[in-house]
Design a protein around this motif. Structure first.
Motif, PDB file in Angstrom:
ATOM      1  N   UNK A   6      -1.160  39.714  33.698  1.00  0.00           N
ATOM      2  CA  UNK A   6      -2.548  40.136  33.571  1.00  0.00           C
ATOM      3  C   UNK A   6      -3.386  39.159  32.777  1.00  0.00           C
ATOM      4  N   UNK A   7      -4.656  39.126  33.090  1.00  0.00           N
ATOM      5  CA  UNK A   7      -5.620  38.230  32.441  1.00  0.00           C
ATOM      6  C   UNK A   7      -6.177  38.896  31.182  1.00  0.00           C
ATOM      7  N   UNK A   8      -6.448  38.098  30.173  1.00  0.00           N
ATOM      8  CA  UNK A   8      -6.918  38.643  28.909  1.00  0.00           C
ATOM      9  C   UNK A   8      -8.374  39.098  28.943  1.00  0.00           C
ATOM     10  N   UNK A   9      -9.091  38.800  30.007  1.00  0.00           N
ATOM     11  CA  UNK A   9     -10.447  39.330  30.129  1.00  0.00           C
ATOM     12  C   UNK A   9     -10.435  40.817  30.476  1.00  0.00           C
ATOM     13  N   UNK A  10      -9.272  41.344  30.841  1.00  0.00           N
ATOM     14  CA  UNK A  10      -9.128  42.762  31.169  1.00  0.00           C
ATOM     15  C   UNK A  10      -8.888  43.577  29.911  1.00  0.00           C
ATOM     16  N   UNK A  11      -9.687  44.611  29.716  1.00  0.00           N
ATOM     17  CA  UNK A  11      -9.489  45.506  28.581  1.00  0.00           C
ATOM     18  C   UNK A  11      -8.084  46.096  28.601  1.00  0.00           C
ATOM     19  N   UNK A  18      -1.899  43.340  22.739  1.00  0.00           N
ATOM     20  CA  UNK A  18      -1.994  43.739  21.330  1.00  0.00           C
ATOM     21  C   UNK A  18      -0.779  44.575  20.923  1.00  0.00           C
ATOM     22  N   UNK A  19      -0.420  45.554  21.746  1.00  0.00           N
ATOM     23  CA  UNK A  19       0.738  46.387  21.429  1.00  0.00           C
ATOM     24  C   UNK A  19       2.003  45.535  21.332  1.00  0.00           C
ATOM     25  N   UNK A  20       2.159  44.591  22.254  1.00  0.00           N
ATOM     26  CA  UNK A  20       3.328  43.708  22.203  1.00  0.00           C
ATOM     27  C   UNK A  20       3.332  42.889  20.921  1.00  0.00           C
ATOM     28  N   UNK A 194      -3.146  41.468  11.768  1.00  0.00           N
ATOM     29  CA  UNK A 194      -2.767  40.180  12.368  1.00  0.00           C
ATOM     30  C   UNK A 194      -2.497  40.272  13.869  1.00  0.00           C
ATOM     31  N   UNK A 195      -2.013  41.404  14.350  1.00  0.00           N
ATOM     32  CA  UNK A 195      -1.633  41.519  15.761  1.00  0.00           C
ATOM     33  C   UNK A 195      -2.819  41.508  16.715  1.00  0.00           C
ATOM     34  N   UNK A 196      -4.044  41.659  16.205  1.00  0.00           N
ATOM     35  CA  UNK A 196      -5.195  41.634  17.120  1.00  0.00           C
ATOM     36  C   UNK A 196      -5.650  40.210  17.427  1.00  0.00           C
ATOM     37  N   UNK A 197      -5.095  39.229  16.739  1.00  0.00           N
ATOM     38  CA  UNK A 197      -5.514  37.846  16.981  1.00  0.00           C
ATOM     39  C   UNK A 197      -5.157  37.424  18.395  1.00  0.00           C
ATOM     40  N   UNK A 198      -6.095  36.768  19.031  1.00  0.00           N
ATOM     41  CA  UNK A 198      -5.900  36.393  20.429  1.00  0.00           C
ATOM     42  C   UNK A 198      -6.209  37.524  21.373  1.00  0.00           C
ATOM     43  N   UNK A 199      -6.710  38.647  20.849  1.00  0.00           N
ATOM     44  CA  UNK A 199      -7.074  39.796  21.681  1.00  0.00           C
ATOM     45  C   UNK A 199      -8.490  40.249  21.348  1.00  0.00           C
ATOM     46  N   UNK A 200      -8.677  40.810  20.154  1.00  0.00           N
ATOM     47  CA  UNK A 200      -9.994  41.321  19.788  1.00  0.00           C
ATOM     48  C   UNK A 200     -10.906  40.260  19.189  1.00  0.00           C
TER      49      UNK A 200
END
Length: 205
Positions: A6-11, A18-20, A194-200
């Protein structure tokens, strides 16, 4: 190793990535969907016949549906985020379902107009209708969070992940919003993880 399609532009993909990252388990990811294609290929359809993202592969297990994947990752690899008490677990489940059935549909139209529609083709009435649908939901969240640190209580849990991804999308739109101090406080605490980095911290696209 875990693999996410999946692409990161997808919510919905952002939820899963993020969960991973919350689990600290190594994973890989393949861009798929929209401009990346892939989802209509025989290989992908054999994993997810819906031709949508995300899809998770964990050994022989294949899962689709983003909130189910979040639940699975937390239950298997980050049990602190998956409430063991049944009342607390189903409270978390409720917020996760509410995100998919209520919050996401309300805000999605404005997102599509602001971010994925050329300026000369935007429909202000569609945005206004989306704002009208979202406003009471944001107020509901703000009131709920006035009594607790996170959606499920004192501790961050799987419930916060899907809702925060929707709030990230809504707060990223170039439009005013009402004063929501408790929601803003909660969201600030989410962004510190820290886990939201690269996501939010990614722009909307």
């Amino acid at each position: 190793m875990l693999h996410i399609w999946g692409r990161l532009s997808s919510l919905n993909v952002r939820k899963v990535v993020w969960a991973a990252q919350e689990t600290s388990v190594p994973f890989s990811r393949t861009d798929a969907g929209l401009a990346f294609g892939v989802v209509k290929t025989p290989e992908y359809l054999s994993l997810n016949p819906n031709a949508q993202v995300p899809t998770l592969q964990d050994g022989e297990l294949v899962l689709w549906e983003s909130n189910v994947i979040v639940r699975y990752l937390c239950a298997r690899y980050a049990p602190a985020l998956y409430p063991q008490d049944l009342a607390q677990r189903f409270d978390a489940e409720r917020w996760m379902d509410w995100q998919q059935t209520t919050l996401n549909p309300a805000g999605g139209a404005a997102f599509l107009q602001w971010i994925r529609t050329p300026e000369d083709r935007r429909d202000a009435s569609v945005i206004a209708k989306s704002v009208a649908a979202m406003t009471p939901l944001l107020t509901l969240l703000d009131q709920h969070l006035s009594q607790r640190a996170y959606l499920g209580g004192a501790e961050f849990s799987m419930a916060d992940i899907p809702v925060a991804c929707d709030i990230h999308r809504w707060f990223g739109l170039p439009q005013p919003r009402p004063n929501l101090p408790h929601l803003e406080r909660w969201y600030t605490s989410i962004l510190a993880r820290p886990a939201v980095r690269g996501v939010l911290d990614l722009p909307l696209s």
